[in-house]
Design a protein around this motif. Structure first.
Motif, PDB file in Angstrom:
ATOM      1  N   VAL A  93       0.850  -1.200   0.000  1.00  0.00           N
ATOM      2  CA  VAL A  93       0.000   0.000   0.000  1.00  0.00           C
ATOM      3  C   VAL A  93       0.890   1.257   0.000  1.00  0.00           C
ATOM      4  O   VAL A  93       0.627   2.216  -0.732  1.00  0.00           O
ATOM      5  CB  VAL A  93      -0.966  -0.009   1.203  1.00  0.00           C
ATOM      6  CG1 VAL A  93      -1.768   1.294   1.256  1.00  0.00           C
ATOM      7  CG2 VAL A  93      -1.907  -1.207   1.116  1.00  0.00           C
ATOM      8  N   MET A  94       1.990   1.209   0.771  1.00  0.00           N
ATOM      9  CA  MET A  94       2.871   2.387   0.853  1.00  0.00           C
ATOM     10  C   MET A  94       3.535   2.707  -0.487  1.00  0.00           C
ATOM     11  O   MET A  94       3.902   3.868  -0.725  1.00  0.00           O
ATOM     12  CB  MET A  94       3.912   2.198   1.960  1.00  0.00           C
ATOM     13  CG  MET A  94       3.284   2.416   3.331  1.00  0.00           C
ATOM     14  SD  MET A  94       4.378   2.067   4.707  1.00  0.00           S
ATOM     15  CE  MET A  94       5.524   3.412   4.627  1.00  0.00           C
ATOM     16  N   ALA A 118      -5.918   3.775   4.932  1.00  0.00           N
ATOM     17  CA  ALA A 118      -6.520   3.226   3.706  1.00  0.00           C
ATOM     18  C   ALA A 118      -6.853   1.747   3.899  1.00  0.00           C
ATOM     19  O   ALA A 118      -7.923   1.279   3.488  1.00  0.00           O
ATOM     20  CB  ALA A 118      -5.577   3.420   2.520  1.00  0.00           C
ATOM     21  N   LEU A 119      -5.947   1.022   4.562  1.00  0.00           N
ATOM     22  CA  LEU A 119      -6.220  -0.402   4.825  1.00  0.00           C
ATOM     23  C   LEU A 119      -7.444  -0.555   5.721  1.00  0.00           C
ATOM     24  O   LEU A 119      -8.266  -1.466   5.519  1.00  0.00           O
ATOM     25  CB  LEU A 119      -5.007  -1.068   5.479  1.00  0.00           C
ATOM     26  CG  LEU A 119      -3.940  -1.575   4.519  1.00  0.00           C
ATOM     27  CD1 LEU A 119      -2.732  -2.093   5.284  1.00  0.00           C
ATOM     28  CD2 LEU A 119      -4.507  -2.674   3.613  1.00  0.00           C
ATOM     29  N   SER A 125      -7.322  -3.953   8.106  1.00  0.00           N
ATOM     30  CA  SER A 125      -6.310  -3.569   9.117  1.00  0.00           C
ATOM     31  C   SER A 125      -5.558  -4.771   9.652  1.00  0.00           C
ATOM     32  O   SER A 125      -4.338  -4.734   9.820  1.00  0.00           O
ATOM     33  CB  SER A 125      -6.996  -2.859  10.281  1.00  0.00           C
ATOM     34  OG  SER A 125      -7.533  -1.650   9.834  1.00  0.00           O
ATOM     35  N   GLU A 126      -6.275  -5.847   9.908  1.00  0.00           N
ATOM     36  CA  GLU A 126      -5.625  -6.997  10.550  1.00  0.00           C
ATOM     37  C   GLU A 126      -4.648  -7.730   9.633  1.00  0.00           C
ATOM     38  O   GLU A 126      -3.895  -8.588  10.078  1.00  0.00           O
ATOM     39  CB  GLU A 126      -6.695  -7.973  11.068  1.00  0.00           C
ATOM     40  CG  GLU A 126      -7.526  -8.543   9.946  1.00  0.00           C
ATOM     41  CD  GLU A 126      -8.755  -9.307  10.433  1.00  0.00           C
ATOM     42  OE1 GLU A 126      -8.569 -10.382  11.000  1.00  0.00           O
ATOM     43  OE2 GLU A 126      -9.871  -8.815  10.209  1.00  0.00           O
ATOM     44  N   ARG A 142      -8.685  -5.547  -2.699  1.00  0.00           N
ATOM     45  CA  ARG A 142      -8.877  -4.403  -1.802  1.00  0.00           C
ATOM     46  C   ARG A 142      -7.539  -3.756  -1.420  1.00  0.00           C
ATOM     47  O   ARG A 142      -7.463  -2.549  -1.224  1.00  0.00           O
ATOM     48  CB  ARG A 142      -9.672  -4.834  -0.564  1.00  0.00           C
ATOM     49  CG  ARG A 142     -11.164  -4.987  -0.909  1.00  0.00           C
ATOM     50  CD  ARG A 142     -11.993  -5.292   0.294  1.00  0.00           C
ATOM     51  NE  ARG A 142     -11.940  -6.705   0.646  1.00  0.00           N
ATOM     52  CZ  ARG A 142     -12.154  -7.184   1.871  1.00  0.00           C
ATOM     53  NH1 ARG A 142     -12.418  -6.360   2.864  1.00  0.00           N
ATOM     54  NH2 ARG A 142     -12.107  -8.479   2.100  1.00  0.00           N
ATOM     55  N   VAL A 143      -6.474  -4.563  -1.340  1.00  0.00           N
ATOM     56  CA  VAL A 143      -5.141  -4.001  -1.077  1.00  0.00           C
ATOM     57  C   VAL A 143      -4.759  -3.020  -2.193  1.00  0.00           C
ATOM     58  O   VAL A 143      -4.262  -1.911  -1.946  1.00  0.00           O
ATOM     59  CB  VAL A 143      -4.072  -5.112  -0.977  1.00  0.00           C
ATOM     60  CG1 VAL A 143      -2.666  -4.509  -0.974  1.00  0.00           C
ATOM     61  CG2 VAL A 143      -4.298  -5.959   0.260  1.00  0.00           C
TER      62      VAL A 143
END
Ligand SMILES: Nc1ncnc2c1ncn2[C@@H]1O[C@H](COP(=O)(O)OP(=O)(O)OP(=O)(O)O)[C@@H](O)[C@H]1O
Length: 246
Positions: A93-94, A118-119, A125-126, A142-143
């Motif tokens: 994501v970063m 965003a996650l 999140s988990e 979704r990632v």
């Protein structure tokens, strides 16, 4: 608004399409549909500058798109991704923040926080520290939507984002596209499920080695245009006999 003029793309000597002109408005979700091999992925790769075009221009608000590649986020087809690379979800994501940071700055606390936020928004999140190769198809999709979120692009292009994912994941992604629309972004979605076209999209581009029709969904999603792009059989399945002949 993203404007394409006189675009011709060929692989070897065979043109996929010739002299294509089409616009993608800001603040709208535009679907691109068409049969397999129609040139949908080729069109978006041309917008992204990933393939050489024979001729034509792609401009965003009258600026050549080449000058603003960083402003375009791309959620590619999962089949095109190498998932054996050892990297965790948060790090993927970063990478969406790199374009904004430029060559000489590494992501810091702010980028990490934005990526975690965003996650959270895509409900993952988990999974932040899970290896990317250890996710299900819907989680993976979704990632990549979360990565596009942190990129803060003006244009977001998604190639078949709903293939092989369950309805809650699809609804979660659709809600994010609608938020991007409300923020005035230009959103382009290559799509296969014709049953969802009228509920998901504001604008529609129907392709088959060129543009069959483009414009507001209500005007473009007609039996006549679907017959031209696909087949009369398909139009007969999707429309009543009265609609099919109107
Ligand atoms: N790298 C390539 N080299 C040669 N031909 C290619 C290449 N990529 C695509 N093509 C051909 O160009 C045409 C358009 O392909 P494209 O992938 O743009 O279609 P598409 O509409 O996205 O199809 P699908 O719905 O099957 O994903 C097809 O005939 C395809 O075989």
């Amino acid at each position: 608004m993203l404007t394409i003029k006189n675009l011709t793309v060929a692989y070897a000597a065979t043109p996929v399409f010739t002299d294509v002109a089409v616009t993608f408005p800001a603040g709208k979700i535009t679907g691109i549909i068409g049969p397999n091999g129609a040139g949908k992925s080729t069109l978006i790769k041309a917008i992204l500058g990933l393939i050489k075009v024979a001729s034509g221009t792609v401009a965003y608000n009258d600026q050549p798109v080449q000058a603003m590649r960083k402003r375009i986020a791309y959620v590619e087809q999962r089949k095109d991704l190498d998932l054996t690379f050892p990297i965790d979800v948060l790090a993927v994501v970063m990478t969406g923040t790199y374009a904004k940071l430029g060559l000489f700055r590494n992501p810091g606390v702010a980028e990490r926080q934005a990526s975690l936020a965003a996650l959270a928004q895509v409900g993952l999140s988990e999974f932040a520290h899970r290896q990317i190769g250890q996710l299900s198809g819907g989680q993976l999709q979704r990632v990549f939507v979360a990565r596009a979120m942190v990129q803060e692009a003006d244009i977001v292009i998604l190639d078949e984002p709903f293939v092989g994912i369950d309805l809650p994941s699809e609804a979660a992604i659709m809600a994010i596209l609608q938020a991007w629309r409300a923020a005035g972004k230009t959103i382009i979605v290559v799509h296969h499920d014709l049953n969802k076209v009228t509920t998901y999209f504001d604008e529609l581009v129907i392709m088959n080695h060129g543009i069959i029709a483009a414009g507001p969904v209500a005007e473009v999603y007609t039996a006549r245009n679907l017959t031209a792009a696909f087949s009369a059989d398909l139009a007969n399945v999707l429309f009543t006999p009265a609609e099919a002949t109107s």
